[in-house]
Motif scaffolding. Structure first.
Motif: not given
Length: 274
Positions: A150-153, A45-62
């Motif tokens: 909500e849910g990720i405090r 799929y290629y197109g618009p994506v929308e959502g709520r951020v629940v986690a953040m980290d780093r990928s193998a490509s930094d």
């Protein structure tokens, strides 16, 4: 899986009483797999994506990598839409925080299986993480709504502490301090991770964050509860087997612990010399 567990219980129950336990294992495994079941994207799929951020980290490509829930993907209907997706951000991704609702244009694809027989099965790992699609974006990320914690405090608190640590200690030093303190590795680059692995110190990250806090709190609690009784018992054992000179904090109160003073009283302010 559930039918296999039932058949195993019937067949093994006749052979060994442990058949019920083995069947229970099959049933629990099947129940867990069905409990976390979510729609998985079955096409690219290629197109618009929308959502709520629940986690953040780093990928193998930094690159900074975020996990989204409450996802909207173009005109994909709800019964085929993944509930969680993970994106690597190769564009402008400054000032992101858990709870923010973002929108971007991204490439998505289904989670891939092992690249070799017996290798790591990312598809299985993603299933139990409820990840229905993974991908990347090279365009700037737009903030569509303010944070909704909500849910990720707990995640929001961890990231706030991590941001405060990295503000005081900028650079890779702050990223490492935040990773050890809160478990947030989004501030650490791949070079730092490679250096930690080469020096056999990567295990510090494995026990970081919540694990480190729980361990520290447990050790502190045990020391508070058992330090005084242990020291009293140790002083009784020492004084019963050896003659020790116990000198009080006051200059005039020096005496032998055998017969002249109680070890438990002397333990309050004592210096031992053999």
């Amino acid at each position: 899986m559930l039918r296999l567990g039932a058949l195993a219980s019937v067949w093994l129950g006749c052979v060994d009483n442990r058949g019920a336990l083995i069947a229970a294992g099959f049933i629990l495994a099947g129940g867990r797999a069905h409990t976390v079941a979510e729609p998985v994207l079955s096409w690219r799929y290629y197109g618009p994506v929308e959502g709520r951020v629940v986690a953040m980290d780093r990928s193998a490509s930094d690159a900074l990598r975020i996990t989204l829930d409450r996802v909207r993907i173009g005109d994909v209907p709800g019964d085929r839409r993944p509930q969680r997706v993970r994106l690597s951000l190769h564009g402008d991704a400054r000032s992101l925080a858990p709870g923010q609702r973002i929108m971007t244009t991204a490439h998505l694809s289904p989670p891939q299986g092992p690249v070799e027989p017996g290798g790591f099965d990312f598809r299985r790992h993603a299933w139990f993480q409820r990840l229905g699609a993974v991908g990347y974006t090279r365009v700037p990320v737009l903030i569509a709504a303010p944070p909704q914690p909500e849910g990720i405090r707990i995640t929001a608190w961890r990231m706030a502490i991590s941001h405060h640590v990295r503000t005081i200690l900028p650079g890779e030093i702050g990223g490492f301090a935040a990773a050890v303190t809160t478990g947030d590795r989004s501030g650490m680059g791949q070079e730092t991770l490679k250096s930690l692995r080469a020096s056999n110190l990567a295990h510090l990250l494995a026990i970081s964050g919540l694990h480190m806090g729980l361990l520290t709190g447990f050790v502190y609690l045990m020391c508070r509860l058992f330090s005084q009784p242990f020291l009293r018992w140790l002083s009784d054992c020492l004084c019963a087997n050896w003659r020790l000179s116990v000198r009080w904090s006051r200059p005039r109160s020096t005496c032998c612990c055998l017969g002249k003073t109680s070890p438990r009283n002397a333990l309050l302010s004592w210096q031992v010399s053999c």
